[in-house]
Scaffold this motif. Structure first.
Motif, short mmCIF file in Angstrom:
data_model
loop_
_atom_site.label_atom_id
_atom_site.label_comp_id
_atom_site.label_asym_id
_atom_site.label_seq_id
_atom_site.Cartn_x
_atom_site.Cartn_y
_atom_site.Cartn_z
N MET A 125 57.19 7.09 25.72
CA MET A 125 56.45 7.68 26.95
C MET A 125 55.61 8.86 25.47
O MET A 125 54.71 8.91 26.19
CB MET A 125 57.31 8.85 27.01
N THR A 126 56.02 9.08 24.46
CA THR A 126 55.09 9.59 23.27
C THR A 126 54.02 8.48 23.08
O THR A 126 52.98 8.92 22.73
CB THR A 126 56.15 10.64 22.12
N PHE A 127 54.16 7.15 22.82
CA PHE A 127 53.54 6.75 22.42
C PHE A 127 51.87 6.65 23.20
O PHE A 127 51.42 6.67 23.67
CB PHE A 127 53.48 5.19 22.17
N GLY A 128 50.72 6.72 22.09
CA GLY A 128 49.41 6.66 22.59
C GLY A 128 49.17 8.44 23.25
O GLY A 128 48.55 8.73 23.28
N ALA A 129 50.31 8.67 23.14
CA ALA A 129 50.19 10.77 23.83
C ALA A 129 49.98 11.24 22.65
O ALA A 129 49.47 11.86 21.52
CB ALA A 129 50.96 11.43 24.31
N GLU A 130 51.50 11.71 22.19
CA GLU A 130 52.17 12.44 21.12
C GLU A 130 51.83 11.47 20.02
O GLU A 130 51.92 12.40 18.64
CB GLU A 130 53.80 13.33 21.88
N THR A 131 52.11 11.03 19.98
CA THR A 131 52.62 10.25 18.55
C THR A 131 51.29 9.08 18.18
O THR A 131 51.13 8.01 19.94
CB THR A 131 53.58 9.07 19.02
N ASP A 132 50.17 8.76 17.73
CA ASP A 132 49.36 7.85 17.56
C ASP A 132 50.07 6.24 17.26
O ASP A 132 51.43 6.10 17.20
CB ASP A 132 48.15 7.73 16.97
N GLU A 133 49.37 5.43 16.92
CA GLU A 133 49.73 3.39 16.84
C GLU A 133 50.40 3.67 16.04
O GLU A 133 51.53 3.53 15.97
CB GLU A 133 48.23 3.63 17.48
N ALA A 134 49.96 4.48 14.75
CA ALA A 134 50.61 3.92 13.60
C ALA A 134 52.02 4.55 13.75
O ALA A 134 52.74 3.60 13.20
CB ALA A 134 49.87 4.44 12.31
N GLY A 135 52.37 5.66 14.06
CA GLY A 135 53.30 6.23 14.60
C GLY A 135 54.00 6.06 14.88
O GLY A 135 55.27 5.64 15.00
N SER A 136 53.82 5.20 16.14
CA SER A 136 54.26 4.81 17.04
C SER A 136 55.16 3.23 16.43
O SER A 136 56.38 2.98 16.58
CB SER A 136 53.55 4.22 18.18
N HIS A 137 54.29 2.61 16.18
CA HIS A 137 55.07 1.04 15.04
C HIS A 137 55.70 1.95 14.20
O HIS A 137 56.75 1.12 14.38
CB HIS A 137 53.82 0.56 14.83
N ALA A 138 55.82 2.77 13.18
CA ALA A 138 56.53 2.59 12.40
C ALA A 138 57.84 3.74 13.15
O ALA A 138 59.13 3.47 12.52
CB ALA A 138 56.14 4.40 11.76
N GLN A 139 58.07 3.95 14.37
CA GLN A 139 59.54 4.92 15.13
C GLN A 139 59.99 3.01 15.67
O GLN A 139 61.11 2.47 15.33
CB GLN A 139 58.66 5.01 15.99
N LEU A 140 59.16 2.14 16.81
CA LEU A 140 59.96 0.42 16.46
C LEU A 140 60.22 -0.04 14.96
O LEU A 140 61.49 0.13 15.31
CB LEU A 140 57.94 -0.14 16.72
N ASP A 141 59.40 0.04 14.04
CA ASP A 141 59.57 -0.01 12.95
C ASP A 141 61.26 -0.10 12.45
O ASP A 141 61.85 -0.89 12.37
CB ASP A 141 58.95 -0.58 11.41
N ARG A 142 61.50 1.25 12.48
CA ARG A 142 62.55 1.73 11.87
C ARG A 142 63.72 1.67 13.03
O ARG A 142 64.79 1.47 12.69
CB ARG A 142 62.31 3.35 12.43
N PHE A 143 63.23 1.62 14.14
CA PHE A 143 64.72 1.65 15.02
C PHE A 143 65.03 0.10 15.19
O PHE A 143 66.61 0.08 15.46
CB PHE A 143 63.84 1.62 16.78
N VAL A 144 64.36 -1.18 14.78
CA VAL A 144 64.79 -2.49 15.02
C VAL A 144 65.35 -2.55 13.77
O VAL A 144 66.48 -3.39 13.20
CB VAL A 144 63.66 -3.38 15.03
#
Length: 343
Positions: free
Chosen positions: A21-40
């Motif tokens: 839910m934070t993606f694109g709002a509280e978290t920009d795209e680079a930060g969102s992709h970084a979260q996805l990478d770390r989660f995987v």
């Protein structure tokens, strides 16, 4: 990371899910992709989104990440539809027209021809339930959706959903996504026992109570600045005036005491309590930053003992309504509540 079956289905989800839910709002795209990478990287496979998260931006960010990383077969993607994406009165609800358009738009943004789990975001009193369920069944038959589920319903609504889907031979829901945390345990009265009885997997959202259970707020110190409540103190169910009670602070004090004794964070203890509750398949995390996600992932190393679980469960148990729940429980006719350790 541990994986669990989603209720009685063959769908398996990582015990922690990444909420977006934070993606694109509280978290920009680079930060969102970084979260996805770390989660995987941590072994996570369950990624949860919805069309209304930043008006489709969250789904688009995930779609570009999948296209760039090639992870489509390595993750389970869940999205939701039901709420309005625009200003038109036709652009909302759980009717055939809106859900069909919503799913097709979600698939385009995600860059895929199907999702693993499609959930109706909330009960719709203006649409016949049969229309919604038949539409969902059509999605499964068309191969656009592998499994279906719901979010934000009451016990009697879930019962109707299950019975009607079974009676008509339509795709049966495998999941329910409710709010569930130490501060909000209302689902234990009817919804959670129903899920346990019917084999429906529970996917809690807001397991940290919108940040309340992280320990960042202080008694009698109204938040300000760059926090969710500092920026918006009237934020929905998390609003300061709604949750600023003695019960809340007693629970937070207990969480922090256990965390201090373990050398863990308050977030990790709170997440572990939800993860260890009956019926829970996957706990949906919601982080702004990779650092917050990292702390949340650390909850996997925290397994609360019986005494710790009992302390938090008893302390956080809300008063049972006198009628009918208290009356029936006193006559021994409400075992679900007792079995959950809530009384």
């Amino acid at each position: 990371m541990e994986h669990r079956a989603c209720g009685a289905s063959g769908l398996r989800l990582s015990v922690l899910g990444l909420g977006t839910m934070t993606f694109g709002a509280e978290t920009d795209e680079a930060g969102s992709h970084a979260q996805l990478d770390r989660f995987v990287d941590a072994g996570g496979t369950f990624i949860d989104t919805a069309d209304v998260y930043t008006r489709g931006t969250s789904e688009s960010i995930i779609g570009r990440w999948i296209a760039d990383r090639g992870h489509h077969d390595d993750v389970v993607i869940a999205t939701k539809g039901r709420f309005a994406m625009g200003d038109s009165p036709l652009d909302a609800g759980a009717g055939r027209r809106h859900l069909t358009r919503a799913l097709d738009a979600s698939l385009r943004r995600l860059g895929t021809d199907h999702v693993d789990l499609y959930q109706v975001h909330c009960w719709d009193p203006r649409t016949p339930l049969a229309e919604t369920l038949e539409t969902l069944d059509g999605f499964v038959r068309d191969g656009k959706v592998r499994h279906v589920g719901w979010s934000n319903v009451t016990g009697w609504q879930l019962q109707r959903i299950l019975r009607l889907s079974e009676a008509e031979g339509w795709a049966r829901p495998v999941s329910l996504q409710p709010q569930y945390n130490l501060l909000e345990r209302g689902i234990e009265l009817e919804v959670l026992p129903q899920c346990l009885e019917e084999g429906v997997g529970v996917l809690p959202w807001s397991p940290l109570g919108g940040g309340w259970l992280t320990g960042k707020y202080r008694r009698d110190d109204r938040p300000s600045g760059a926090t969710r409540l500092g920026e918006d103190p009237e934020r929905g169910v998390e609003a300061w005036d709604r949750r600023n009670t003695e019960r809340t602070w007693d629970i937070i004090d207990a969480v922090q005491a256990i965390a201090g004794g373990r050398g863990a964070s308050a977030s990790q203890v709170s997440l572990s309590w939800v993860r260890q509750r009956p019926g829970v398949t996957s706990v949906i995390l919601g982080a702004r930053t990779v650092e917050q996600l990292e702390d949340n992932l650390g909850s996997l190393d925290v397994t609360l003992g019986d005494v710790e679980m009992g302390t938090l469960t008893v302390l956080s148990t809300p008063p049972m309504p006198d009628y009918p729940y208290g009356f029936v429980a006193d006559e021994g006719g409400y075992p679900g509540w007792d079995d959950l350790g809530a009384r």
